[in-house]
Design a protein around this motif. Sequence first.
Motif, mmCIF file in Angstrom:
data_model
loop_
_atom_site.group_PDB
_atom_site.id
_atom_site.type_symbol
_atom_site.label_atom_id
_atom_site.label_comp_id
_atom_site.label_asym_id
_atom_site.label_seq_id
_atom_site.Cartn_x
_atom_site.Cartn_y
_atom_site.Cartn_z
ATOM 1 N N GLU A 167 -4.115 8.466 1.357
ATOM 2 C CA GLU A 167 -2.762 7.919 1.190
ATOM 3 C C GLU A 167 -2.281 7.124 2.393
ATOM 4 O OE1 GLU A 167 -0.182 11.130 0.016
ATOM 5 O OE2 GLU A 167 -1.462 11.625 -1.679
ATOM 6 N N GLN A 172 -0.570 16.370 7.628
ATOM 7 C CA GLN A 172 -0.835 17.048 6.355
ATOM 8 C C GLN A 172 -1.066 16.088 5.193
ATOM 9 O OE1 GLN A 172 -1.365 20.206 6.436
ATOM 10 N NE2 GLN A 172 -0.729 20.352 8.563
ATOM 11 N N ARG A 215 -4.190 18.054 16.955
ATOM 12 C CA ARG A 215 -2.861 17.457 17.059
ATOM 13 C C ARG A 215 -2.716 16.563 18.273
ATOM 14 N NH1 ARG A 215 0.262 19.227 13.238
ATOM 15 N NH2 ARG A 215 -0.383 21.168 12.247
ATOM 16 N N MET A 224 0.842 -1.209 0.000
ATOM 17 C CA MET A 224 0.000 0.000 0.000
ATOM 18 C C MET A 224 0.871 1.251 0.000
ATOM 19 S SD MET A 224 -3.296 0.555 2.374
ATOM 20 C CE MET A 224 -3.997 -0.966 1.772
ATOM 21 N N SER A 225 0.598 2.155 -0.874
ATOM 22 C CA SER A 225 1.437 3.348 -0.955
ATOM 23 C C SER A 225 1.096 4.287 0.185
ATOM 24 C CB SER A 225 1.215 4.072 -2.283
ATOM 25 O OG SER A 225 0.020 4.791 -2.240
ATOM 26 N N GLU A 226 2.120 4.944 0.689
ATOM 27 C CA GLU A 226 1.878 5.846 1.801
ATOM 28 C C GLU A 226 2.852 7.000 1.680
ATOM 29 O OE1 GLU A 226 0.782 4.145 5.555
ATOM 30 O OE2 GLU A 226 2.472 5.185 6.420
ATOM 31 N N ALA A 227 2.348 8.197 1.803
ATOM 32 C CA ALA A 227 3.222 9.361 1.686
ATOM 33 C C ALA A 227 4.148 9.422 2.882
ATOM 34 C CB ALA A 227 2.380 10.624 1.625
ATOM 35 N N SER A 228 5.347 9.960 2.660
ATOM 36 C CA SER A 228 6.266 10.101 3.769
ATOM 37 C C SER A 228 5.717 11.171 4.710
ATOM 38 C CB SER A 228 7.628 10.522 3.263
ATOM 39 O OG SER A 228 7.491 11.737 2.569
ATOM 40 N N ALA A 229 6.214 11.126 5.932
ATOM 41 C CA ALA A 229 5.699 12.060 6.932
ATOM 42 C C ALA A 229 5.861 13.500 6.466
ATOM 43 C CB ALA A 229 6.452 11.861 8.235
ATOM 44 N N ALA A 230 4.779 14.239 6.531
ATOM 45 C CA ALA A 230 4.828 15.632 6.120
ATOM 46 C C ALA A 230 5.287 16.472 7.298
ATOM 47 C CB ALA A 230 3.451 16.088 5.661
ATOM 48 N N PRO A 231 5.912 17.620 7.040
ATOM 49 C CA PRO A 231 6.308 18.490 8.138
ATOM 50 C C PRO A 231 5.068 18.949 8.888
ATOM 51 C CG PRO A 231 6.485 19.650 6.049
ATOM 52 C CD PRO A 231 6.219 18.209 5.741
ATOM 53 N N ALA A 232 5.193 19.036 10.182
ATOM 54 C CA ALA A 232 4.023 19.385 10.991
ATOM 55 C C ALA A 232 3.757 20.886 10.946
ATOM 56 C CB ALA A 232 4.230 18.920 12.429
ATOM 57 N N ALA A 233 3.727 21.426 9.751
ATOM 58 C CA ALA A 233 3.453 22.856 9.596
ATOM 59 C C ALA A 233 1.960 23.099 9.673
ATOM 60 C CB ALA A 233 3.992 23.364 8.277
ATOM 61 N N GLU A 234 1.556 24.338 9.621
ATOM 62 C CA GLU A 234 0.128 24.645 9.546
ATOM 63 C C GLU A 234 -0.407 24.119 8.230
ATOM 64 O OE1 GLU A 234 -2.061 26.051 11.883
ATOM 65 O OE2 GLU A 234 -0.310 25.344 12.960
ATOM 66 N N LEU A 235 -1.705 24.133 8.074
ATOM 67 C CA LEU A 235 -2.326 23.685 6.831
ATOM 68 C C LEU A 235 -1.670 24.323 5.613
ATOM 69 C CD1 LEU A 235 -6.177 23.537 6.880
ATOM 70 C CD2 LEU A 235 -4.501 21.763 6.490
ATOM 71 N N ASP A 256 2.792 12.496 12.769
ATOM 72 C CA ASP A 256 3.654 12.832 11.631
ATOM 73 C C ASP A 256 2.899 12.854 10.303
ATOM 74 O OD1 ASP A 256 5.780 13.039 13.312
ATOM 75 O OD2 ASP A 256 6.411 10.946 13.031
#
Lengths: 319, 252
Positions: B150, B145, B132, A1-12, B142
Amino acid sequence: MSEASAAPAAELAPRSHRAPLAILVALVLVAPWVVYPVFVMKALCFALFACAFNLLLGYAGLLSFGHALFFGAASYATAHAALEWGWRPELCLVFGAAVAAVLGLATGLVAIRRQGIYFAMITLALAQMFFFFSLRAEFTGGENGIQGVPRGMMFGFLDLSRTYVMYYVVAAIFLLGFAILHRTVHSPFGQVLTAIRENEPRAISLGYKVNQYKLIAFVLSAGLAGLAGGTKALVFQLASLTDVHWNTSGEVILMTLIGGLGTIFGPIAGAVFMAALENYLAQLGSWVTVTEGAIFVFCVIAFRRGMFGELSRLLKRPL
Amino acid sequence: MPDSDVILETRGLSKEFRGFVAVKGVDLKVARGTIHALIGPNGAGKTTCFNLLTRFLPATSGTIVYRGEDITRASPAEIARKGLVRSFQISAVFPHLTVLENVRIALQRKRGSSFDFWRSDRVLRAYHQRARELLDAVGLQDFAQVPAIELSYGRKRALEIATTLALEPELMLLDEPTAGMGNEDVERIARLIQQVAKDRTVLMVEHNLGIVASLSHTITVLARGEVLAEGSYQSVSKNSAVIAAYLGTEHG
Ligand SMILES: Nc1ncnc2c1ncn2[C@@H]1O[C@H](COP(=O)(O)OP(=O)(O)OP(=O)(O)O)[C@@H](O)[C@H]1O
Ligand SMILES: [Mg+2]
């Protein structure tokens, strides 16, 4: 199953539309000096109509097959108020939009309890009822429509009989309507609407009374479609059966799909494209519809997401 | 069991689909603060029971009492607002919204402002901190976003639980929370259920008997729409009718 790498915990991720909005405003301001103003006015009326329709189909997932009802009813109402009652144009437009919104409320109350194809069929049926009513009713002028609608003096000092004054009033109406829709989509309400489109049972299980949200969206959409229809009546000084015909309901669906369903700018592009097509193909006579159909089939096959759907994928940002 | 300790009770709950009885006279009592498991072979009527309890389907007959109030005729949204929140057997997320937005939708409902079409969605940032915290609790911090579509299956289920928890439900209904998961995910979800059950009641449908045995205080066994047995795991697993019902099924 494809999964995106962890995104930076920035605001939306910012969904700023500043650049495309600026381009849109610039285009609207400059257009009448490049192309026939009457053509652009027509395109803007249909663009607002398509954007209003897109709020329902693109953001709430509701396919209305009878949106000509609101466009056409407001067109008649605005024309009638201007010609018979001699109201000032701004009041005629508000009246037209209000009539459309009330009809939207009535239609919505009947249709929204149904799902999918049944919803589409009920809206179509109601629109057809209104078409035959318009054909028979006295004040609509039957086959002739309401002709010679006076454009009048807006706010008492804007002489709409002058083409460029009329143009910039239409441009302002379009931008106002677009701004309302843009805000609605990017509001707390719009967020819930999107959630309902994405997964209605889940939204219900979180305690959302989804029909209330759909109804509000329906009334907003109908009201703004009405604003577009009323404006069209003033521009062409005519309200006719064409405005309430199912063909108009179909065209607004095509515009939205060609431009990009669920994109904020797409329906504008779709409306301009269709208006241009009609204009340049006019000499083909009855073949216009066939050619339109062929082009539509081509568009659907070539860019499934519509013009702005594809563009937004290329640019990797929502448009 | 005194009535104040019963959070949910059904009396003679039945559901008929065009002559086929999927749920037949179910009397269920869920004690406050417990983890109650509803088990049974495929097609036993477990999901249908959940649909009846949350009014996604109208019951053919019987009554449902929640916190002493008859909710047999309430609407699904009203039931959710009373603190009885369900999950679905097939994972239920908002696929094209981000993980953070998924949780925020629930917070927004609980805390208001969801009808404001004239305000910017920037006002929703007020919910980010709580969102959060909830994502932290289920180990998704993590992925805030990332569009929900996905996520791996296990993480989607975790997101569902976070979204449900955002409503601070008193009674949480989980339909097969660990189905289709790898071992690692199963353990994580099991720990999570145990943790969230500290402050609330959980009613869950679960096929993984290991999970059922280790987590639940009470087990109700359903077969062909009827209650076959009820009690602790020890007593239920020795029940001959239960063993017979499970024999020959894939979960035997
Ligand atoms: N909407 C419906 N219409 C007709 N029959 C239905 C409907 N929903 C469920 N059923 C039937 O009711 C029975 C019970 O189904 P249900 O989904 O409740 O079982 P379940 O215990 O959840 O099974 P599983 O373990 O496979 O999820 C099944 O035979 C099913 O086919
Ligand atoms: Mg089931």
